[in-house]
Scaffold this active site. Structure first.
Site, PDB file in Angstrom:
ATOM      1  N   ASN A  78       0.855  -1.189   0.000  1.00  0.00           N
ATOM      2  CA  ASN A  78       0.000   0.000   0.000  1.00  0.00           C
ATOM      3  C   ASN A  78       0.889   1.236   0.000  1.00  0.00           C
ATOM      4  O   ASN A  78       2.113   1.131   0.019  1.00  0.00           O
ATOM      5  CB  ASN A  78      -0.963  -0.023   1.198  1.00  0.00           C
ATOM      6  CG  ASN A  78      -0.213  -0.089   2.515  1.00  0.00           C
ATOM      7  OD1 ASN A  78       0.558   0.812   2.842  1.00  0.00           O
ATOM      8  ND2 ASN A  78      -0.408  -1.168   3.257  1.00  0.00           N
ATOM      9  N   ILE A 134      -2.750  -7.463  14.198  1.00  0.00           N
ATOM     10  CA  ILE A 134      -1.721  -7.321  15.247  1.00  0.00           C
ATOM     11  C   ILE A 134      -2.271  -6.504  16.418  1.00  0.00           C
ATOM     12  O   ILE A 134      -2.088  -6.849  17.584  1.00  0.00           O
ATOM     13  CB  ILE A 134      -0.455  -6.661  14.666  1.00  0.00           C
ATOM     14  CG1 ILE A 134       0.031  -7.458  13.448  1.00  0.00           C
ATOM     15  CG2 ILE A 134       0.641  -6.563  15.719  1.00  0.00           C
ATOM     16  CD1 ILE A 134       1.098  -6.771  12.620  1.00  0.00           C
TER      17      ILE A 134
HETATM   18  N1  CTP Z   1      -3.817  -3.316  12.081  1.00  0.00           N
HETATM   19  C1  CTP Z   1      -3.089  -4.364  12.566  1.00  0.00           C
HETATM   20  N2  CTP Z   1      -3.082  -5.554  11.907  1.00  0.00           N
HETATM   21  C2  CTP Z   1      -3.791  -5.709  10.757  1.00  0.00           C
HETATM   22  C3  CTP Z   1      -4.542  -4.617  10.245  1.00  0.00           C
HETATM   23  C4  CTP Z   1      -4.522  -3.430  10.943  1.00  0.00           C
HETATM   24  O1  CTP Z   1      -2.452  -4.223  13.607  1.00  0.00           O
HETATM   25  N3  CTP Z   1      -3.755  -6.863  10.146  1.00  0.00           N
HETATM   26  C5  CTP Z   1      -3.839  -2.060  12.841  1.00  0.00           C
HETATM   27  C6  CTP Z   1      -3.206  -0.873  12.141  1.00  0.00           C
HETATM   28  O2  CTP Z   1      -1.819  -0.763  12.458  1.00  0.00           O
HETATM   29  C7  CTP Z   1      -4.008   0.270  12.712  1.00  0.00           C
HETATM   30  C8  CTP Z   1      -5.381  -0.317  12.950  1.00  0.00           C
HETATM   31  O3  CTP Z   1      -5.179  -1.717  13.034  1.00  0.00           O
HETATM   32  O4  CTP Z   1      -3.514   0.694  13.962  1.00  0.00           O
HETATM   33  C9  CTP Z   1      -6.426  -0.041  11.914  1.00  0.00           C
HETATM   34  O5  CTP Z   1      -5.922  -0.285  10.628  1.00  0.00           O
HETATM   35  P1  CTP Z   1      -6.857  -0.096   9.331  1.00  0.00           P
HETATM   36  O6  CTP Z   1      -6.081  -0.592   8.158  1.00  0.00           O
HETATM   37  O7  CTP Z   1      -7.396   1.296   9.293  1.00  0.00           O
HETATM   38  O8  CTP Z   1      -8.049  -1.002   9.712  1.00  0.00           O
HETATM   39  P2  CTP Z   1      -8.449  -2.444   9.303  1.00  0.00           P
HETATM   40  O9  CTP Z   1      -8.486  -3.276  10.516  1.00  0.00           O
HETATM   41  O10 CTP Z   1      -7.573  -2.929   8.210  1.00  0.00           O
HETATM   42  O11 CTP Z   1      -9.936  -2.194   8.827  1.00  0.00           O
HETATM   43  P3  CTP Z   1     -10.495  -1.747   7.396  1.00  0.00           P
HETATM   44  O12 CTP Z   1      -9.371  -1.956   6.403  1.00  0.00           O
HETATM   45  O13 CTP Z   1     -11.631  -2.636   7.194  1.00  0.00           O
HETATM   46  O14 CTP Z   1     -10.880  -0.297   7.544  1.00  0.00           O
END
Ligand code: CTP
Length: 427
Positions: free
Chosen positions: A237, A334
């Site tokens: 990304n 995580i």
């Molecule tokens: N995060 C994480 N592990 C993942 C995905 C996200 O620890 N596999 C953490 C990111 O570091 C951030 C938070 O969760 O602090 C939210 O990340 P985001 O990408 O906005 O959310 P998602 O859980 O991926 O939800 P969505 O993509 O559906 O908005």
């Protein structure tokens, strides 16, 4: 070019004195100069010759050198450094400092100095735990001395517990962090607030009040993750890692010990920060768990939600008209995992990348991931102008007690404000 920083290193008499040699090497490697003062008992463990060779500077051992008193007296010696580091700081040396005793060169210059002082204790576990030593440490902290926490582990004397000298790279990180701290040097610093001569009845430095994360371990994740498809292709990304790196730097400036788990980005490591480089979400999860315990975790990384179900060992070739289907599998969350962990950090902060209904989605994420705060970025906007990959950020901070909105700010400023808010929360 900025003048290089200068360290005055006082070496006390303990078995850990040999580690001072490695510390000198690290100080020199980071571009600083160092001059050593060796106590009489320190000289039982390391020789002035070793220290002089490594520091490329004269080593001072006695108060009673006429040559030195005319050319480099103890007062001047104590005032020329940007930072005085006592490593190892023995129980005896700490006790003398706490009592204001000045009976050799080291203790005299420590009493005479107007510079910030970092003490790195090392001693037997019982000596460290003794009420007298703990009383002295408390007194020294009140007097403005910065005292590092000793490590725990097997000791040279055969016992186990706290009292070991922290590894030289950890001491070096603390030195770098102190020297970067706006509270220590430069305009608006604590020193300038105190005036040019803090000997006028004021403590030289009061770190605990002014470096709000002193003594805390802060864990930060930053950047994207890359999820390989085959040896040449990956899912990724647009995260640049800038916001996470800025937060790690601001936390180090505020006195924290910082572990930065970084996805693949091309950014320099902020001074005083311990960096662990990872590539994939699975590697990031392992590095985060390995870094526990932490007082605060700030999960800024844009972790890839999915990875390729299976990874081809060879480059996938174009075969026929239809492209090969890409089967995905979900990565571990995580942040959510950390929230359930029995070593859950006291303050757990998630980030959220949103393109619409920012606060609403952030509130939902706060609940879903059981964290304490969500810092939501508005990542909408055309590629190239978006927050993702850019230098500015505008955020919504959602906590249990409401939402704050910080309009467009440089990422470093967002980092400073966030760290100040964390400092208030955990104080
Ligand atoms: N995060 C994480 N592990 C993942 C995905 C996200 O620890 N596999 C953490 C990111 O570091 C951030 C938070 O969760 O602090 C939210 O990340 P985001 O990408 O906005 O959310 P998602 O859980 O991926 O939800 P969505 O993509 O559906 O908005």
């Amino acid at each position: 070019m900025a003048k290089s920083k200068h360290i005055l290193l006082v070496i006390g008499g303990g078995i850990a004195a040999y580690k001072a040699a490695e510390l000198i090497r690290l100080i020199r490697k980071s571009g600083m100069t160092v001059r050593c003062v060796l106590t009489e008992s320190g000289a039982q463990f390391v020789t002035p010759m070793t220290l002089a060779a490594l520091s490329e500077n004269e080593v001072h051992t006695t108060l009673w050198s006429l040559k030195d008193e005319t050319e480099m007296g103890h007062i001047q010696l104590s005032r020329e450094a940007d930072l005085i580091v006592i490593c190892p700081a023995t129980a005896n040396l700490l006790a003398k400092m706490a009592g204001g005793i000045a009976d050799d060169l080291a203790t005299t210059l420590l009493l005479a100095t107007n510079r910030p002082v970092l003490a790195v204790p090392a001693m037997n576990v019982r000596m460290w735990q003794h009420a007298a030593t703990q009383r002295n440490i408390a007194q020294l902290k009140t007097d403005g001395i910065i005292v590092m926490q000793p490590d725990e582990g097997d000791m040279a004397c055969g016992e186990f517990g706290p009292g070991r000298l922290p590894e030289p790279d950890v001491v070096m990180a603390e030195i770098a962090s102190l020297l970067r701290s706006p509270f220590l040097t430069g305009a608006g610093s604590l020193q300038s607030e105190l005036g040019p001569n803090p000997l006028d009845g004021q403590p030289a430095f009061a770190p605990d009040q002014h470096r709000p994360l002193h003594g805390k371990h802060v864990l930060v994740t930053a950047g994207p993750t890359h999820e390989p498809i085959d040896p040449v292709r990956y899912i990724a990304n647009r995260s640049s890692g800038r916001q996470g790196f800025a937060i790690a730097a601001a936390a180090a400036d505020a006195g924290a010990r910082v572990t930065l788990v970084a996805g693949p980005v091309h950014l320099p490591t902020p001074a005083g920060v311990m960096r662990v480089d990872v590539e994939t979400a699975i590697e990031m999860e392992k590095a985060v768990l390995d870094a526990l315990p932490a007082d605060v975790a700030i999960m800024v990384a844009a972790v890839a939600d999915w990875r390729a179900d299976s990874q081809s060992g060879q480059k996938i070739k174009k075969e026929g008209a239809a492209p090969a289907p890409l089967k995905l599998t979900e990565n571990p969350d995580i942040l959510a995992g950390l929230a359930r962990h029995d070593q859950r950090p006291g303050l757990l902060i998630g980030f959220a990348a949103e393109t619409e209904k920012i606060s609403e989605h952030a509130k939902a994420k706060l609940e879903k991931k059981s964290c304490d705060w969500i810092v939501a970025n508005d990542v909408s906007g055309p590629i190239g102008e978006s927050v993702m990959g850019g230098t500015d950020n505008s955020v919504h901070i959602v906590t249990g007690s409401g939402t704050e909105i910080w309009e467009r700010l440089p990422k470093m400023e967002v980092a400073r404000r966030l760290v100040a808010k964390i400092g208030k929360e955990i104080s």
